[in-house]
Motif scaffolding. Structure first.
Motif, PDB file in Angstrom:
ATOM      1  N   UNK A  36      47.748  39.569  32.198  1.00  0.00           N
ATOM      2  CA  UNK A  36      46.944  40.508  33.066  1.00  0.00           C
ATOM      3  C   UNK A  36      46.099  41.003  32.026  1.00  0.00           C
ATOM      4  N   UNK A  37      46.422  41.431  31.190  1.00  0.00           N
ATOM      5  CA  UNK A  37      45.396  41.453  29.822  1.00  0.00           C
ATOM      6  C   UNK A  37      44.580  40.519  29.761  1.00  0.00           C
ATOM      7  N   UNK A 228      44.908  42.721  50.270  1.00  0.00           N
ATOM      8  CA  UNK A 228      44.302  42.547  48.270  1.00  0.00           C
ATOM      9  C   UNK A 228      44.823  44.458  47.650  1.00  0.00           C
ATOM     10  N   UNK A 229      44.674  45.651  48.523  1.00  0.00           N
ATOM     11  CA  UNK A 229      44.499  46.149  48.309  1.00  0.00           C
ATOM     12  C   UNK A 229      46.122  47.128  47.196  1.00  0.00           C
ATOM     13  N   UNK A 232      44.049  46.331  44.107  1.00  0.00           N
ATOM     14  CA  UNK A 232      42.707  46.545  43.835  1.00  0.00           C
ATOM     15  C   UNK A 232      42.726  47.838  44.059  1.00  0.00           C
ATOM     16  N   UNK A 233      42.690  49.136  42.477  1.00  0.00           N
ATOM     17  CA  UNK A 233      42.066  49.514  43.465  1.00  0.00           C
ATOM     18  C   UNK A 233      40.961  50.154  43.316  1.00  0.00           C
ATOM     19  N   UNK A 234      40.401  51.546  43.185  1.00  0.00           N
ATOM     20  CA  UNK A 234      38.910  52.396  42.979  1.00  0.00           C
ATOM     21  C   UNK A 234      39.427  52.663  40.923  1.00  0.00           C
ATOM     22  N   UNK A 235      40.210  52.775  40.585  1.00  0.00           N
ATOM     23  CA  UNK A 235      40.132  53.180  39.089  1.00  0.00           C
ATOM     24  C   UNK A 235      40.573  51.585  38.470  1.00  0.00           C
ATOM     25  N   UNK A 236      41.485  50.506  38.865  1.00  0.00           N
ATOM     26  CA  UNK A 236      42.894  49.652  38.043  1.00  0.00           C
ATOM     27  C   UNK A 236      42.892  48.860  38.896  1.00  0.00           C
ATOM     28  N   UNK A 237      41.912  47.786  38.610  1.00  0.00           N
ATOM     29  CA  UNK A 237      42.641  46.133  38.839  1.00  0.00           C
ATOM     30  C   UNK A 237      43.087  45.489  38.105  1.00  0.00           C
ATOM     31  N   UNK A 239      44.011  42.012  37.918  1.00  0.00           N
ATOM     32  CA  UNK A 239      43.305  41.066  38.092  1.00  0.00           C
ATOM     33  C   UNK A 239      44.246  39.538  38.282  1.00  0.00           C
ATOM     34  N   UNK A 242      45.400  39.900  42.237  1.00  0.00           N
ATOM     35  CA  UNK A 242      44.641  40.117  42.582  1.00  0.00           C
ATOM     36  C   UNK A 242      43.915  37.932  43.267  1.00  0.00           C
ATOM     37  N   UNK A 243      43.578  37.856  41.940  1.00  0.00           N
ATOM     38  CA  UNK A 243      42.928  36.516  42.333  1.00  0.00           C
ATOM     39  C   UNK A 243      43.918  35.020  43.034  1.00  0.00           C
TER      40      UNK A 243
END
Lengths: 275, 437, 288
Positions: A36-37, A228-229, A232-237, A239, A242-243
């Motif tokens: 994640x980092x 996907x949501x 991934x949110x408005x404030x914090x993803x 990645x 997500x990918x």
């Protein structure tokens, strides 16, 4: 063309396509393998440590195996709506191209309207509710068919124009009715363009997230794009997840394309219409 | 050849489609006798989802007959539309989370929601919060989480190294910035990759506006005052322009996102970040040491004596009118639990609260981050805090974030930005059918 | 052609499509056209005549949005037509690695817009994006692709082409493939070269494909929204707003009547451009 030139051109094309088309994919794949980092850095770099399997497990398990449900739902949605869409659109395109009548102008206009006008969400929900189809899979399938038909009609009409009318006439003399003429003579000849339409519309429906969001709400009805949501949110993803998710939901259209791609090529070697 | 058997394929697809009504239920959503299942819709940000999931778990443990199923929706304005669409088509979940204040007024509460004034906990809620979830004279919601401050988060280490004091006026703030810049640290962090973060200079300055003109909000709603013609209100836009023109922003302000901003702040690459305090929880999760290294002060204004903190009321949890029978009873129970000290503790355990709770008897846990602790003096001192404008007036323009990005990146000057915003709110006021617009 | 009921091209063929399209598309669309004359908050509505249209044309971002829309549509559809045809010619010729190339060119079509938008937003990052890193190696100081008002719209347009050119190529390939081989054989007998083949056979006979690509990409370009939204949200500020994103923002803000009015305007603009063009392009029958 000489062989050598050809070879040069190939090499050039392969190299260029690699840079232009494959690098972005490499980025997706690399990010999907990171922690994640590491992924949050969003650099195009080799992962510090590989954690692809862990990411896969996380993505599949997220929100109570939502992805599995989503895969089932999306598959049903895509197969059903694209099949209906393609057949109905081909029938419309066939008559529209072959039969001259006063209505053709209006029908063409309606077809184009379907491409131009953005769907009206709330009134569509009212209609679906009246029909008792809101929040049901058949309802969403019909919505996708209605929204996707115009594209197919436009595509097919162009190609039906290239099929010589002599073929129709020969079939009619043999005593074929409208249905047999269409399904036995014309439709098989449209193969390469039908494949194109199927591929394109399947991808469109598969990648559609607006319509499922409105017409088939609820987590148990999730489709793949909505997953996907989860990451991934408005404030914090997250990645990396997500990918990984993007990668996973791109696999089915990819497989489908690879299968159908052969079909298009097969169409080439067989030679098209024998007039 | 595939297409030979096309009619067959069609038939198969149709039957598949018709049988697909039940697709997606992997055998977990069957009603069992005597059990009530509540559906609960929340946005998908950690700061909402985590506390709600925790509350759902703890509540079900206490009430074995009721299970709570949490569903998510996208955040932001996309989420607004989903909420409105589902309410208007009578298709909302049994319980849902949504903003209080001006956005709450836009979902026609009297038409769509179950009133809660008769509930036993109504007297336990903070009056300020109640005003933001009241329509007509009825209460409609209970708070999730605590208040959120809109203020400057700052890196205490950087301040200590450079011997800086917390500024109480804009002049002091800019003087600090000059020293911070000289030391090679970005004085002010901006993150226009997430456009909404650009609004803090304007929205977080509202306490200073209402301290200068206590009647501003009322007159603003009545279309008697404008941002562009009120010096105290234009100040927010001017401040945003000043920090950009002076070169005090981080190098990547145009493309950075919230996460990048929090990281720069936690690592001391940037000194100050105007932000909402709900972001603190996420920052502390990624950078544990920032729990003590990052503090908070209110956005500085013209007058040190009147300086104070602008706070956002928590989002509300509501019950739509479409919830009936056993579900309605269960939903009321759930809300009562959320508005109780147990419910607060459950939320705080899952995610660092963004500020003090608004339910009597709820206290913040001892280990909250420093930035949240720094809010307490402002809130405890009368006249040192006020609600943000969107809770005092229903008028809020939709394009403020684009305007503040333009002002903050030097594309548009501050006075023009303020004037454009005045133009922008007109549509909203007309939509609501307010007097005088 | 006889239009008697005994025609082999039966009007019944329209029926199933017409029913679905009529009920699920035409009816809601007409309903929404009515709402464009109202102030509609989704929960109730009030008839206000043409006020929404007046408000819409007063929208500060509208002029910018209109120019951007035209630029975007021309750039994307122009590039898709030219590149699509060139790629299709390349991929139907006898080159090595043809199958691989075809797949690669079409790959971007398969990825969802959100995925593409995210990926390119990262690659185009001014300070740490791959594109500027690569330019940096060559000693060029790359611009802020998406953050500089001068470049934002064009950057998105290029990504749009990257994502959409595969589709144009496939349509062209399907068109070229359906050209009967006899023509090429006859041309070979006459000793025609590649250029002659292209000009005399491919171009006229792939005309339907060309028309389709032009119409589809132009409509797509004029209506384009999702990629712009995923990458810049019309930003920085309002600098890469197109009509569709202006409308979407109104819709998001809950101005449902206003945004439907905007949709009517957009529909009229696109129709005014596309319909005459489609008439003109379809009029010329292929002459052999």
């Amino acid at each position: 063309m000489t062989g050598r030139k050809n070879y040069l051109l190939s090499t050039l094309a392969v190299l260029l396509s690699g840079v232009v088309f494959l690098v972005p994919f490499a980025f997706i794949v690399l990010t999907a393998m990171k922690t994640r980092q590491d992924a949050a850095e969003l650099r195009f770099s080799w992962p510090h440590q590989f954690q692809f399997v862990q990411n896969l497990v996380d993505v599949v398990q997220a929100r109570d195996y939502m992805l599995i449900i989503a895969f089932i739902n999306s598959t049903i949605l895509t197969v059903a709506s694209v099949t209906i869409m393609v057949v109905l659109a081909a029938m419309v395109a066939f008559v529209l191209q072959r039969r001259q009548s006063r209505w053709n102008g209006l029908i063409t206009f309606l077809v184009l309207s379907g491409l131009i006008i953005p769907p009206a969400v709330v009134p569509t929900i009212w209609v679906l509710q009246r029909l008792g189809l809101f929040r049901t899979m058949p309802g969403l399938i019909l919505v996708e068919v209605a929204f996707g038909m115009s594209f197919c009609v436009l595509l097919f009409r162009a190609f039906i124009a290239t099929i010589p009318r002599e073929l129709d006439e020969a079939a009619i003399i043999d005593g074929a009715g409208p249905l047999r003429l269409f399904f036995r003579v014309i439709f098989p000849l449209l193969r390469s363009v039908v494949v194109t339409a199927v591929v394109v519309q399947s991808v469109t429906v598969w990648n559609d997230f607006v319509n499922p969001l409105y017409f088939l709400p609820g987590d148990q009805n999730a489709t793949v794009q909505l997953t996907l949501y989860n990451f991934s949110s408005q404030y914090n993803t997250q990645f990396n997840l997500l990918f990984t998710n993007i990668l996973l939901i791109t696999i089915p259209p990819l497989l489908m394309f690879l299968v159908f791609n052969r079909q298009i090529v097969a169409g080439m070697t067989a030679g098209a219409v024998k007039g | 050849m595939r297409f030979r058997s096309l009619p067959l394929a069609l038939l198969a697809a149709t039957t598949l489609a018709l049988s697909a009504c039940s697709a997606g239920s992997l055998g977990s959503s069957d009603d069992e006798g005597g059990k009530v299942e509540l559906s609960f819709l929340v946005d998908n940000s950690d700061s909402s989802l985590k506390p709600v999931e925790q509350v759902a778990k703890d509540f079900s443990a206490k009430n074995p007959g009721i299970t709570v199923k949490v569903e998510t929706r996208p955040g932001g304005t996309e989420g607004d539309n989903i909420i409105k669409t589902r309410l208007s088509t009578g298709d909302m979940t049994d319980v849902f989370l949504y903003n209080s204040g001006s956005l709450f007024q836009a979902i026609a509460p009297q038409q769509n929601l179950v009133p809660l004034s008769d509930q036993p906990y109504a007297g336990q809620l903070d009056d300020n919060f109640k005003s933001t979830v009241t329509a007509g004279d009825q209460l409609y919601g209970v708070p999730l989480g605590g208040v959120t401050g809109g203020a400057v988060l700052y890196n205490k280490k950087v301040f200590a190294d450079l011997g800086l004091k917390v500024p109480a006026t804009w002049a002091e703030f800019m003087a600090n910035n000059a020293k911070i810049k000289a030391a090679g640290v970005a004085p002010v962090i901006q993150t226009f990759g997430d456009t909404w973060t650009s609004q803090l200079f304007v929205l977080g300055d509202f306490h200073n506006v209402s301290a200068a003109d206590p009647q501003f909000a009322a007159n603003y709603t009545a279309n008697k005052v404008k941002f562009a013609s009120t010096p105290a209100a234009v100040a927010g836009f001017q401040h945003q322009q000043e920090v950009h023109d002076a070169g005090y922003l981080n190098k990547d302000f145009a493309s950075a996102k919230l996460d990048d901003g929090l990281k720069q702040l936690a690592q001391g690459k940037g000194a100050q970040y105007p932000m909402l305090t709900f972001a603190v929880g996420g920052m502390v999760a990624n950078f544990p040491e920032s729990a003590k290294d990052v503090g908070l002060f209110a956005l500085p204004g013209a007058d040190a004596a009147k300086n104070g903190l602008t706070v956002w009321s928590p989002a509300g949890i509501y019950i739509p009118k479409s919830t009936e029978g056993a579900e309605l009873e269960a939903a009321k129970k759930l809300l009562a639990y959320i508005a109780s000290p147990d419910g607060c503790a459950s939320q705080a355990a899952a995610y660092a609260p963004s500020g003090p709770f608004l339910v009597k008897g709820c206290t913040l846990p001892a280990d909250v981050p420093q930035a949240i602790k720094d809010m307490q003096p402002y809130i405890d001192t009368p006249g040192k805090s006020s609600l943000a404008l969107e809770f005092l007036s229903p008028v809020k323009g939709p394009s403020l974030e684009q305007i503040t990005v333009e002002v903050g990146s030097g594309i548009r000057r501050a006075p023009a930005g303020a004037a454009l915003y005045d133009e922008d709110v007109k549509k909203q006021a007309q939509q609501l059918g307010l007097e005088g617009w | 052609m006889a239009t008697s009921a005994r025609s082999p091209y039966s009007n019944w063929f329209y029926l199933p499509a017409a029913v679905i399209y009529g009920i699920l598309f035409a009816v809601p669309t007409f309903a929404s056209f009515f709402f464009s004359l109202t102030r509609w908050s989704i929960f109730d509505w009030k008839f206000i005549g043409f006020d929404n249209f007046v408000t819409f044309f007063r929208e500060p971002a509208l002029v910018k949005g209109l120019t951007n829309t035209l630029i975007y549509a021309l750039v994307t559809s122009g590039l898709k037509v030219v590149l699509g045809l060139l790629l299709a010619l390349l991929l139907t010729s006898q080159i090595a690695g043809r199958g691989y190339l075809r797949s690669v060119v079409f790959f971007p079509v398969l990825v969802s817009t959100i995925g593409v938008g995210l990926t390119f937003t990262v690659l185009m990052n001014p300070d740490q994006g791959l594109i500027n890193d690569a330019l940096g190696v060559l000693g060029i100081d790359g611009p802020g692709w998406l953050t500089d008002p001068q470049y934002a719209l064009l950057s998105v347009a290029l990504v749009d082409v990257w994502k959409g050119v595969g589709l144009a190529t496939v349509i062209y390939i399907a068109g070229i493939v359906s050209i009967p081989a006899e023509y090429f054989e006859a041309a070979r007998m006459d000793g025609a070269g590649a250029w002659d083949n292209f000009r005399r056979i491919v171009l006229p006979l792939a005309r339907p494909a060309t028309v389709t690509v032009i119409i589809l990409s132009l409509i797509g370009g004029l209506r384009s929204f999702d990629l712009i939204w995923a990458m810049t949200r019309g930003g920085p500020g309002f600098t890469s707003d197109v009509i569709a994103s202006v409308i979407y923002k109104q819709y998001q803000a809950g101005f449902y009547g206003l945004s439907t009015a905007g949709n009517v305007v957009l529909f009229l603009v696109v129709t005014a451009i596309v319909l005459p063009l489609s008439r003109f392009l379809n009029r010329k029958e292929v002459e052999l």
